[in-house]
Design a protein around this motif. Structure first.
Motif, short mmCIF file in Angstrom:
data_model
loop_
_atom_site.label_atom_id
_atom_site.label_comp_id
_atom_site.label_asym_id
_atom_site.label_seq_id
_atom_site.Cartn_x
_atom_site.Cartn_y
_atom_site.Cartn_z
N GLY A 197 0.79 -1.23 0.00
CA GLY A 197 0.00 0.00 0.00
C GLY A 197 0.81 1.27 0.00
O GLY A 197 0.45 2.24 0.68
N SER A 198 1.92 1.32 -0.74
CA SER A 198 2.74 2.54 -0.79
C SER A 198 1.92 3.70 -1.34
O SER A 198 1.29 3.58 -2.39
N LYS A 199 1.93 4.83 -0.65
CA LYS A 199 1.15 5.99 -1.07
C LYS A 199 1.90 6.86 -2.08
O LYS A 199 1.32 7.40 -3.02
N GLY A 200 3.22 7.02 -1.88
CA GLY A 200 3.99 7.89 -2.77
C GLY A 200 4.07 7.36 -4.18
O GLY A 200 3.78 8.07 -5.15
N ILE A 201 4.47 6.08 -4.32
CA ILE A 201 4.59 5.42 -5.63
C ILE A 201 3.89 4.06 -5.50
O ILE A 201 4.39 3.17 -4.83
N PRO A 202 2.73 3.88 -6.15
CA PRO A 202 2.00 2.62 -6.04
C PRO A 202 2.87 1.41 -6.41
O PRO A 202 3.55 1.42 -7.43
N LEU A 203 2.85 0.38 -5.56
CA LEU A 203 3.64 -0.83 -5.74
C LEU A 203 5.10 -0.50 -6.07
O LEU A 203 5.73 -1.14 -6.93
N LYS A 204 5.61 0.50 -5.37
CA LYS A 204 6.98 0.97 -5.58
C LYS A 204 8.00 -0.15 -5.49
O LYS A 204 8.98 -0.19 -6.25
N ASN A 205 7.80 -1.08 -4.56
CA ASN A 205 8.82 -2.09 -4.29
C ASN A 205 9.07 -3.05 -5.44
O ASN A 205 10.11 -3.72 -5.45
N ILE A 206 8.14 -3.16 -6.38
CA ILE A 206 8.36 -4.03 -7.54
C ILE A 206 8.36 -3.26 -8.86
O ILE A 206 8.39 -3.86 -9.93
N LYS A 207 8.34 -1.95 -8.77
CA LYS A 207 8.44 -1.14 -9.99
C LYS A 207 9.84 -1.28 -10.58
O LYS A 207 10.83 -1.22 -9.85
N PRO A 208 9.97 -1.49 -11.91
CA PRO A 208 11.30 -1.67 -12.50
C PRO A 208 12.16 -0.41 -12.37
O PRO A 208 11.73 0.68 -12.70
N LEU A 209 13.36 -0.60 -11.86
CA LEU A 209 14.37 0.45 -11.79
C LEU A 209 15.56 -0.02 -12.61
O LEU A 209 16.19 -1.02 -12.26
N ALA A 210 15.85 0.66 -13.72
CA ALA A 210 16.89 0.22 -14.65
C ALA A 210 16.60 -1.22 -15.11
O ALA A 210 17.51 -2.03 -15.26
N GLY A 211 15.32 -1.52 -15.31
CA GLY A 211 14.91 -2.82 -15.83
C GLY A 211 14.71 -3.89 -14.79
O GLY A 211 14.21 -4.97 -15.10
N ILE A 212 15.09 -3.64 -13.53
CA ILE A 212 15.02 -4.64 -12.48
C ILE A 212 14.04 -4.17 -11.40
O ILE A 212 14.07 -2.99 -11.03
N PRO A 213 13.17 -5.04 -10.89
CA PRO A 213 12.28 -4.62 -9.80
C PRO A 213 13.09 -4.04 -8.65
O PRO A 213 14.14 -4.58 -8.29
N LEU A 214 12.61 -2.95 -8.08
CA LEU A 214 13.34 -2.28 -7.00
C LEU A 214 13.78 -3.27 -5.93
O LEU A 214 14.92 -3.24 -5.45
N LEU A 215 12.88 -4.17 -5.58
CA LEU A 215 13.16 -5.20 -4.58
C LEU A 215 14.36 -6.07 -4.96
O LEU A 215 15.12 -6.52 -4.11
N GLY A 216 14.52 -6.31 -6.26
CA GLY A 216 15.57 -7.21 -6.74
C GLY A 216 16.98 -6.73 -6.42
O GLY A 216 17.88 -7.55 -6.19
N TRP A 217 17.19 -5.42 -6.41
CA TRP A 217 18.54 -4.90 -6.17
C TRP A 217 19.06 -5.31 -4.80
O TRP A 217 20.21 -5.75 -4.65
N VAL A 218 18.22 -5.16 -3.76
CA VAL A 218 18.69 -5.49 -2.42
C VAL A 218 18.67 -7.00 -2.17
O VAL A 218 19.50 -7.52 -1.41
N LEU A 219 17.74 -7.71 -2.81
CA LEU A 219 17.72 -9.17 -2.65
C LEU A 219 18.99 -9.80 -3.23
O LEU A 219 19.55 -10.72 -2.65
N ARG A 220 19.45 -9.29 -4.36
CA ARG A 220 20.67 -9.82 -4.96
C ARG A 220 21.89 -9.51 -4.08
O ARG A 220 22.75 -10.38 -3.87
N ALA A 221 21.94 -8.31 -3.53
CA ALA A 221 23.06 -7.97 -2.65
C ALA A 221 23.06 -8.85 -1.41
O ALA A 221 24.11 -9.31 -0.96
N ALA A 222 21.88 -9.10 -0.85
CA ALA A 222 21.78 -9.94 0.34
C ALA A 222 22.23 -11.37 0.04
O ALA A 222 22.99 -11.97 0.79
N ALA A 223 21.76 -11.91 -1.08
CA ALA A 223 22.11 -13.29 -1.44
C ALA A 223 23.60 -13.44 -1.69
O ALA A 223 24.23 -14.39 -1.22
N ASP A 224 24.19 -12.50 -2.40
CA ASP A 224 25.61 -12.61 -2.76
C ASP A 224 26.55 -12.26 -1.61
O ASP A 224 27.75 -12.51 -1.70
N SER A 225 26.01 -11.71 -0.53
CA SER A 225 26.86 -11.48 0.64
C SER A 225 27.21 -12.80 1.32
O SER A 225 28.20 -12.89 2.04
N GLU A 226 26.37 -13.82 1.11
CA GLU A 226 26.57 -15.16 1.69
C GLU A 226 26.69 -15.09 3.21
O GLU A 226 27.39 -15.89 3.83
#
Length: 430
Positions: free
Chosen positions: A41-70
Protein backbone atom coordinates in the motif's frame (compact mmCIF):
# COMPACT_ATOMS: atom_id res chain seq x y z
CA UNK A 1 25.23 -21.28 24.81
CA UNK A 2 28.62 -20.32 26.30
CA UNK A 3 31.01 -23.31 26.21
CA UNK A 4 33.81 -21.43 27.92
CA UNK A 5 33.45 -22.98 31.39
CA UNK A 6 35.51 -21.95 34.37
CA UNK A 7 37.12 -24.52 36.64
CA UNK A 8 35.58 -25.05 40.07
CA UNK A 9 37.71 -23.78 42.96
CA UNK A 10 36.72 -26.86 45.01
CA UNK A 11 37.54 -29.91 42.88
CA UNK A 12 39.34 -28.69 39.75
CA UNK A 13 36.37 -29.81 37.66
CA UNK A 14 33.90 -27.68 35.69
CA UNK A 15 31.21 -25.58 37.28
CA UNK A 16 28.44 -27.56 35.57
CA UNK A 17 29.74 -30.79 37.15
CA UNK A 18 31.10 -32.37 33.98
CA UNK A 19 34.51 -33.98 33.78
CA UNK A 20 37.35 -31.72 32.58
CA UNK A 21 38.24 -34.47 30.08
CA UNK A 22 34.88 -34.29 28.31
CA UNK A 23 34.70 -32.47 24.99
CA UNK A 24 32.50 -29.37 25.39
CA UNK A 25 29.35 -29.24 23.32
CA UNK A 26 29.67 -27.12 20.17
CA UNK A 27 28.44 -23.57 20.21
CA UNK A 28 25.02 -23.24 18.58
CA UNK A 29 25.37 -21.41 15.30
CA UNK A 30 23.35 -18.22 15.25
CA UNK A 31 20.63 -18.06 12.64
CA UNK A 32 21.08 -14.79 10.77
CA UNK A 33 18.09 -13.64 8.72
CA UNK A 34 17.59 -10.76 6.32
CA UNK A 35 14.10 -9.34 6.05
CA UNK A 36 12.89 -6.72 3.58
CA UNK A 37 9.62 -5.00 4.43
CA UNK A 38 7.54 -4.51 1.28
CA UNK A 39 3.96 -3.48 1.95
CA UNK A 40 1.67 -3.24 -1.06
CA UNK A 41 0.00 0.00 0.00
CA UNK A 42 2.74 2.54 -0.79
CA UNK A 43 1.15 5.99 -1.07
CA UNK A 44 3.99 7.89 -2.77
CA UNK A 45 4.59 5.42 -5.63
CA UNK A 46 2.00 2.62 -6.04
CA UNK A 47 3.64 -0.83 -5.74
CA UNK A 48 6.98 0.97 -5.58
CA UNK A 49 8.82 -2.09 -4.29
CA UNK A 50 8.36 -4.03 -7.54
CA UNK A 51 8.44 -1.14 -9.99
CA UNK A 52 11.30 -1.67 -12.50
CA UNK A 53 14.37 0.45 -11.79
CA UNK A 54 16.89 0.22 -14.65
CA UNK A 55 14.91 -2.82 -15.83
CA UNK A 56 15.02 -4.64 -12.48
CA UNK A 57 12.28 -4.62 -9.80
CA UNK A 58 13.34 -2.28 -7.00
CA UNK A 59 13.16 -5.20 -4.58
CA UNK A 60 15.57 -7.21 -6.74
CA UNK A 61 18.54 -4.90 -6.17
CA UNK A 62 18.69 -5.49 -2.42
CA UNK A 63 17.72 -9.17 -2.65
CA UNK A 64 20.67 -9.82 -4.96
CA UNK A 65 23.06 -7.97 -2.65
CA UNK A 66 21.78 -9.94 0.34
CA UNK A 67 22.11 -13.29 -1.44
CA UNK A 68 25.61 -12.61 -2.76
CA UNK A 69 26.86 -11.48 0.64
CA UNK A 70 26.57 -15.16 1.69
CA UNK A 71 26.02 -14.00 5.27
CA UNK A 72 22.40 -15.05 5.75
CA UNK A 73 20.84 -18.37 6.72
CA UNK A 74 17.55 -17.15 5.32
CA UNK A 75 16.35 -14.17 3.28
CA UNK A 76 12.74 -13.01 3.61
CA UNK A 77 10.34 -10.47 2.18
CA UNK A 78 7.54 -9.44 4.51
CA UNK A 79 4.51 -8.39 2.48
CA UNK A 80 0.74 -8.35 2.28
CA UNK A 81 0.53 -8.29 -1.54
CA UNK A 82 0.35 -11.21 -4.00
CA UNK A 83 2.34 -9.51 -6.78
CA UNK A 84 5.16 -8.60 -4.40
CA UNK A 85 5.19 -12.19 -3.16
CA UNK A 86 5.63 -13.47 -6.74
CA UNK A 87 8.56 -11.14 -7.42
CA UNK A 88 10.19 -11.99 -4.08
CA UNK A 89 10.02 -15.71 -4.80
CA UNK A 90 11.43 -15.19 -8.31
CA UNK A 91 14.54 -13.75 -6.64
CA UNK A 92 14.83 -16.74 -4.32
CA UNK A 93 13.47 -15.09 -1.17
CA UNK A 94 11.12 -16.68 1.33
CA UNK A 95 7.90 -14.81 1.99
CA UNK A 96 6.43 -13.83 5.34
CA UNK A 97 2.77 -12.94 4.88
CA UNK A 98 2.29 -10.24 7.46
CA UNK A 99 -1.02 -9.88 9.28
CA UNK A 100 -3.51 -7.10 8.66
CA UNK A 101 -2.60 -5.72 12.06
CA UNK A 102 0.85 -4.67 10.81
CA UNK A 103 -0.21 -3.82 7.23
CA UNK A 104 -1.98 -0.56 7.98
CA UNK A 105 -0.75 2.89 6.97
CA UNK A 106 -0.04 3.58 10.65
CA UNK A 107 1.95 0.34 11.20
CA UNK A 108 5.62 0.75 12.06
CA UNK A 109 8.61 -1.21 10.81
CA UNK A 110 9.33 -2.29 14.38
CA UNK A 111 5.85 -3.83 14.75
CA UNK A 112 6.29 -5.79 11.54
CA UNK A 113 9.75 -7.04 12.49
CA UNK A 114 8.50 -8.05 15.93
CA UNK A 115 5.72 -10.11 14.32
CA UNK A 116 8.27 -11.73 11.98
CA UNK A 117 10.50 -12.73 14.89
CA UNK A 118 7.55 -14.11 16.86
CA UNK A 119 6.66 -16.27 13.85
CA UNK A 120 10.31 -17.37 13.33
CA UNK A 121 11.66 -18.43 16.70
CA UNK A 122 14.91 -19.82 15.23
CA UNK A 123 16.16 -16.38 14.12
CA UNK A 124 18.86 -15.00 16.45
CA UNK A 125 20.13 -11.98 14.49
CA UNK A 126 17.99 -9.96 12.10
CA UNK A 127 19.03 -7.56 9.37
CA UNK A 128 16.25 -5.28 8.22
CA UNK A 129 17.17 -4.10 4.70
CA UNK A 130 15.25 -1.26 3.08
CA UNK A 131 13.89 -2.10 -0.37
CA UNK A 132 14.39 1.54 -1.37
CA UNK A 133 18.21 1.34 -1.15
CA UNK A 134 19.14 -0.04 -4.60
CA UNK A 135 22.86 0.82 -4.39
CA UNK A 136 23.48 -1.54 -1.49
CA UNK A 137 26.43 -3.92 -2.03
CA UNK A 138 27.21 -7.33 -0.49
CA UNK A 139 30.42 -5.90 1.00
CA UNK A 140 28.37 -3.38 3.03
CA UNK A 141 26.36 -6.16 4.64
CA UNK A 142 29.40 -8.35 5.23
CA UNK A 143 31.37 -5.66 7.03
CA UNK A 144 28.41 -4.48 9.10
CA UNK A 145 27.31 -7.98 10.16
CA UNK A 146 30.79 -8.84 11.38
CA UNK A 147 30.48 -6.07 13.95
CA UNK A 148 27.68 -8.08 15.60
CA UNK A 149 28.69 -11.65 14.78
CA UNK A 150 32.40 -11.30 15.55
CA UNK A 151 32.61 -8.07 17.51
CA UNK A 152 31.27 -6.81 20.80
CA UNK A 153 28.18 -5.06 19.42
CA UNK A 154 24.49 -5.86 19.79
CA UNK A 155 23.27 -3.62 16.97
CA UNK A 156 24.59 -1.73 13.96
CA UNK A 157 22.94 0.57 11.45
CA UNK A 158 23.99 2.32 8.24
CA UNK A 159 24.88 5.99 8.07
CA UNK A 160 26.17 8.45 5.50
CA UNK A 161 28.40 11.48 6.11
CA UNK A 162 26.98 14.84 5.12
CA UNK A 163 28.51 18.28 5.07
CA UNK A 164 25.40 20.39 5.63
CA UNK A 165 24.94 23.32 7.96
CA UNK A 166 21.76 23.22 10.04
CA UNK A 167 19.70 26.19 11.29
CA UNK A 168 16.70 26.33 13.62
CA UNK A 169 13.30 26.44 11.99
CA UNK A 170 11.21 29.59 12.35
CA UNK A 171 7.48 29.36 11.88
CA UNK A 172 6.00 31.44 9.08
CA UNK A 173 4.90 34.88 10.27
CA UNK A 174 7.11 34.79 13.36
CA UNK A 175 9.49 37.63 14.23
CA UNK A 176 11.97 35.18 15.77
CA UNK A 177 15.43 34.89 14.32
CA UNK A 178 16.95 31.63 13.19
CA UNK A 179 20.11 30.35 14.88
CA UNK A 180 22.87 28.03 13.70
CA UNK A 181 22.82 24.52 15.14
CA UNK A 182 26.12 23.06 14.03
CA UNK A 183 28.38 25.93 13.04
CA UNK A 184 29.75 29.29 14.04
CA UNK A 185 28.99 31.68 11.12
CA UNK A 186 31.98 33.81 12.15
CA UNK A 187 34.25 30.80 11.68
CA UNK A 188 32.51 29.08 8.80
CA UNK A 189 34.73 26.10 7.92
CA UNK A 190 35.69 24.95 4.45
CA UNK A 191 34.30 21.56 3.48
CA UNK A 192 37.75 19.97 3.45
CA UNK A 193 38.42 21.26 6.98
CA UNK A 194 35.19 19.86 8.46
CA UNK A 195 34.49 16.19 9.12
CA UNK A 196 30.76 16.68 8.61
CA UNK A 197 28.07 14.76 10.50
CA UNK A 198 26.71 11.21 10.37
CA UNK A 199 23.09 10.70 9.38
CA UNK A 200 21.05 7.51 9.30
CA UNK A 201 20.44 6.65 5.66
CA UNK A 202 18.00 3.81 6.33
CA UNK A 203 19.73 1.21 4.16
CA UNK A 204 19.80 -1.43 6.90
CA UNK A 205 19.47 -2.08 10.63
CA UNK A 206 21.06 -5.15 12.24
CA UNK A 207 20.39 -6.30 15.78
CA UNK A 208 20.04 -9.28 18.06
CA UNK A 209 16.63 -10.83 18.54
CA UNK A 210 16.19 -9.85 22.19
CA UNK A 211 16.56 -6.14 21.44
CA UNK A 212 13.34 -6.19 19.41
CA UNK A 213 11.32 -8.57 21.58
CA UNK A 214 12.47 -7.46 25.03
CA UNK A 215 13.37 -3.79 24.58
CA UNK A 216 11.23 -2.88 21.58
CA UNK A 217 13.97 -1.29 19.47
CA UNK A 218 16.45 -1.98 16.67
CA UNK A 219 19.21 0.21 18.06
CA UNK A 220 20.33 -0.61 21.58
CA UNK A 221 22.72 -2.50 23.81
CA UNK A 222 26.24 -1.95 22.53
CA UNK A 223 25.38 0.00 19.40
CA UNK A 224 27.59 1.13 16.52
CA UNK A 225 27.22 2.29 12.93
CA UNK A 226 28.50 1.36 9.49
CA UNK A 227 29.39 4.30 7.27
CA UNK A 228 28.39 3.98 3.60
CA UNK A 229 29.86 6.04 0.79
CA UNK A 230 27.60 8.90 -0.40
CA UNK A 231 27.32 7.42 -3.91
CA UNK A 232 25.80 4.24 -2.46
CA UNK A 233 23.39 6.11 -0.21
CA UNK A 234 20.24 6.28 -2.35
CA UNK A 235 16.67 6.38 -1.09
CA UNK A 236 13.44 6.53 -3.09
CA UNK A 237 10.26 8.00 -1.63
CA UNK A 238 8.53 9.92 -4.40
CA UNK A 239 8.35 9.82 -8.20
CA UNK A 240 10.85 12.65 -8.63
CA UNK A 241 13.51 10.44 -7.00
CA UNK A 242 13.10 7.72 -9.62
CA UNK A 243 15.08 9.08 -12.62
CA UNK A 244 17.88 10.25 -10.33
CA UNK A 245 18.02 6.85 -8.63
CA UNK A 246 18.03 5.08 -12.01
CA UNK A 247 21.11 6.99 -13.15
CA UNK A 248 22.80 6.41 -9.80
CA UNK A 249 22.10 2.67 -9.77
CA UNK A 250 23.41 2.23 -13.32
CA UNK A 251 26.70 3.67 -12.14
CA UNK A 252 26.97 2.52 -8.53
CA UNK A 253 24.50 -0.37 -8.11
CA UNK A 254 25.50 -3.98 -7.49
CA UNK A 255 25.14 -6.01 -10.69
CA UNK A 256 25.97 -9.48 -9.42
CA UNK A 257 28.89 -11.70 -10.36
CA UNK A 258 28.27 -11.94 -14.08
CA UNK A 259 27.29 -15.02 -16.09
CA UNK A 260 29.11 -17.40 -18.43
CA UNK A 261 26.16 -19.20 -20.00
CA UNK A 262 22.90 -17.93 -21.50
CA UNK A 263 19.88 -19.90 -22.65
CA UNK A 264 17.72 -18.18 -25.26
CA UNK A 265 14.22 -19.24 -26.27
CA UNK A 266 14.09 -18.66 -30.01
CA UNK A 267 10.33 -18.29 -30.45
CA UNK A 268 9.14 -14.96 -29.07
CA UNK A 269 12.66 -13.70 -28.25
CA UNK A 270 14.90 -14.12 -31.29
CA UNK A 271 11.78 -14.12 -33.48
CA UNK A 272 8.48 -12.31 -33.09
CA UNK A 273 6.58 -15.59 -33.09
CA UNK A 274 5.13 -15.08 -36.56
CA UNK A 275 5.33 -17.75 -39.29
CA UNK A 276 5.38 -16.39 -42.86
CA UNK A 277 3.81 -18.49 -45.62
CA UNK A 278 5.06 -18.13 -49.20
CA UNK A 279 3.42 -19.08 -52.52
CA UNK A 280 5.80 -22.04 -52.70
CA UNK A 281 4.35 -23.25 -49.36
CA UNK A 282 7.66 -22.79 -47.55
CA UNK A 283 7.41 -21.55 -43.99
CA UNK A 284 9.79 -18.84 -42.80
CA UNK A 285 10.46 -16.65 -39.79
CA UNK A 286 12.21 -13.31 -39.48
CA UNK A 287 15.22 -12.50 -37.30
CA UNK A 288 16.31 -8.93 -36.57
CA UNK A 289 19.94 -8.11 -37.34
CA UNK A 290 20.21 -6.19 -34.07
CA UNK A 291 19.44 -9.40 -32.22
CA UNK A 292 22.04 -11.48 -34.04
CA UNK A 293 24.52 -8.68 -33.32
CA UNK A 294 23.58 -9.02 -29.65
CA UNK A 295 24.45 -12.73 -29.74
CA UNK A 296 27.84 -11.96 -31.26
CA UNK A 297 28.47 -9.39 -28.51
CA UNK A 298 27.84 -12.04 -25.87
CA UNK A 299 30.04 -14.60 -27.60
CA UNK A 300 32.84 -12.05 -27.92
CA UNK A 301 32.72 -11.55 -24.16
CA UNK A 302 32.96 -15.32 -23.51
CA UNK A 303 29.27 -15.85 -22.75
CA UNK A 304 28.16 -19.13 -24.29
CA UNK A 305 24.70 -18.81 -25.88
CA UNK A 306 22.47 -21.87 -26.31
CA UNK A 307 19.33 -21.53 -28.44
CA UNK A 308 16.21 -23.34 -27.24
CA UNK A 309 13.62 -24.65 -29.70
CA UNK A 310 10.47 -26.42 -28.59
CA UNK A 311 10.08 -29.97 -29.88
CA UNK A 312 6.46 -29.08 -30.69
CA UNK A 313 7.49 -26.17 -32.93
CA UNK A 314 7.74 -27.94 -36.29
CA UNK A 315 8.72 -24.80 -38.19
CA UNK A 316 11.71 -23.88 -36.01
CA UNK A 317 12.61 -27.54 -35.49
CA UNK A 318 13.16 -27.80 -39.23
CA UNK A 319 15.49 -24.80 -39.17
CA UNK A 320 18.05 -25.88 -36.58
CA UNK A 321 20.93 -25.97 -39.07
CA UNK A 322 20.03 -22.54 -40.39
CA UNK A 323 19.91 -21.19 -36.83
CA UNK A 324 23.33 -22.69 -36.08
CA UNK A 325 24.82 -21.17 -39.22
CA UNK A 326 23.20 -17.80 -38.58
CA UNK A 327 24.24 -17.45 -34.94
CA UNK A 328 27.10 -19.89 -34.38
CA UNK A 329 25.21 -21.22 -31.34
CA UNK A 330 24.32 -24.70 -30.20
CA UNK A 331 20.61 -25.45 -30.67
CA UNK A 332 18.79 -27.54 -28.06
CA UNK A 333 15.42 -29.19 -28.57
CA UNK A 334 13.41 -28.85 -25.36
CA UNK A 335 9.99 -29.65 -23.96
CA UNK A 336 7.32 -27.00 -23.70
CA UNK A 337 8.55 -26.41 -20.13
CA UNK A 338 12.33 -26.44 -20.69
CA UNK A 339 13.56 -26.75 -17.08
CA UNK A 340 13.89 -30.56 -17.11
CA UNK A 341 16.06 -30.40 -20.26
CA UNK A 342 18.21 -27.49 -19.08
CA UNK A 343 18.94 -28.60 -15.52
CA UNK A 344 21.26 -31.48 -16.59
CA UNK A 345 23.23 -29.05 -18.80
CA UNK A 346 23.75 -26.64 -15.88
CA UNK A 347 24.90 -29.51 -13.68
CA UNK A 348 27.20 -30.95 -16.35
CA UNK A 349 28.94 -27.60 -16.73
CA UNK A 350 29.28 -27.44 -12.92
CA UNK A 351 27.45 -24.13 -12.71
CA UNK A 352 24.92 -22.74 -10.28
CA UNK A 353 21.78 -21.13 -11.65
CA UNK A 354 23.06 -17.78 -10.41
CA UNK A 355 25.85 -18.11 -13.02
CA UNK A 356 23.29 -18.54 -15.81
CA UNK A 357 21.24 -16.08 -17.85
CA UNK A 358 17.90 -17.03 -19.37
CA UNK A 359 15.65 -15.20 -21.82
CA UNK A 360 12.15 -16.53 -22.39
CA UNK A 361 8.79 -15.24 -23.50
CA UNK A 362 6.10 -17.58 -22.17
CA UNK A 363 4.55 -18.67 -18.87
CA UNK A 364 6.23 -22.08 -19.41
CA UNK A 365 9.60 -20.33 -19.03
CA UNK A 366 8.76 -19.11 -15.52
CA UNK A 367 10.75 -21.77 -13.62
CA UNK A 368 13.95 -20.98 -15.51
CA UNK A 369 13.33 -17.24 -15.36
CA UNK A 370 12.97 -17.45 -11.58
CA UNK A 371 16.08 -19.57 -11.04
CA UNK A 372 18.51 -17.81 -13.37
CA UNK A 373 20.89 -15.25 -11.94
CA UNK A 374 19.95 -12.94 -14.80
CA UNK A 375 16.68 -13.38 -16.65
CA UNK A 376 14.79 -11.30 -19.15
CA UNK A 377 11.60 -11.17 -21.18
CA UNK A 378 10.50 -9.03 -24.13
CA UNK A 379 8.06 -6.20 -23.54
CA UNK A 380 5.20 -8.24 -25.05
CA UNK A 381 5.67 -11.26 -22.76
CA UNK A 382 2.65 -12.37 -20.67
CA UNK A 383 2.30 -11.22 -17.07
CA UNK A 384 3.32 -14.61 -15.63
CA UNK A 385 6.67 -14.47 -17.42
CA UNK A 386 7.21 -10.80 -16.53
CA UNK A 387 6.62 -11.53 -12.83
CA UNK A 388 9.16 -14.37 -12.90
CA UNK A 389 11.84 -12.42 -14.80
CA UNK A 390 14.39 -10.06 -13.30
CA UNK A 391 14.55 -7.75 -16.33
CA UNK A 392 11.78 -6.57 -18.65
CA UNK A 393 12.89 -5.19 -22.00
CA UNK A 394 11.45 -2.04 -23.52
CA UNK A 395 11.31 -3.73 -26.94
CA UNK A 396 9.21 -6.66 -28.12
CA UNK A 397 10.35 -10.10 -29.24
CA UNK A 398 12.07 -10.19 -32.60
CA UNK A 399 12.41 -6.39 -32.70
CA UNK A 400 15.63 -5.85 -30.78
CA UNK A 401 14.70 -7.16 -27.30
CA UNK A 402 17.50 -9.73 -27.38
CA UNK A 403 20.08 -7.06 -28.18
CA UNK A 404 18.73 -4.98 -25.29
CA UNK A 405 18.97 -7.90 -22.86
CA UNK A 406 22.45 -8.80 -24.16
CA UNK A 407 23.62 -5.26 -23.39
CA UNK A 408 22.13 -5.59 -19.91
CA UNK A 409 23.96 -8.89 -19.34
CA UNK A 410 27.27 -7.44 -20.52
CA UNK A 411 26.84 -4.28 -18.46
CA UNK A 412 26.31 -6.37 -15.36
CA UNK A 413 29.27 -8.58 -16.20
CA UNK A 414 31.58 -5.61 -16.71
CA UNK A 415 30.36 -3.92 -13.56
CA UNK A 416 30.87 -7.16 -11.61
CA UNK A 417 34.50 -7.30 -12.79
CA UNK A 418 35.05 -3.70 -11.73
CA UNK A 419 33.46 -4.28 -8.33
CA UNK A 420 35.56 -7.40 -7.72
CA UNK A 421 38.66 -5.34 -8.52
CA UNK A 422 37.59 -2.63 -6.07
CA UNK A 423 36.90 -5.25 -3.38
CA UNK A 424 40.42 -6.64 -3.83
CA UNK A 425 41.89 -3.15 -3.52
CA UNK A 426 39.83 -2.56 -0.37
CA UNK A 427 41.02 -5.82 1.23
CA UNK A 428 44.66 -5.02 0.42
CA UNK A 429 44.47 -1.49 1.79
CA UNK A 430 42.47 -2.30 4.91
Amino acid sequence: MDTRKRQSQNDGGLQDGTSPNKVPRPVKKQHVAAVILARGGSKGIPLKNIKPLAGIPLLGWVLRAAADSEMFDSIWVSTDHDDIEKVAKSWGAQVHRRSRKVSRDSSTSLETIKEFLEDNEDVDVICNIQATSPCLHPSHLKQALKKVLEGPFDSVFSVVRRHQFRWTEVKEGSDECTHPENLDPAKRPRRQDWDGELYENGSFYICKRELVLEEGRLQGGKVTYFEMEPQHSVDIDVDIDWPVAEQRVLRYGYFGRGVSLMFLKVSGCLTDGKVLLSASREDSVSVHTRDTAGIRMLQKDDVEVVLLVSRDDRVLASMTEKLKNLTGCEVMMVADEPFSDIQPVVEKKKLDWKDVAYMGSEESDSSCLSLAGLSGVPADAPAEAVNAAKYTCRLGGGTGALREFAEHVLLQKETAKSQMKQDRIYRINF
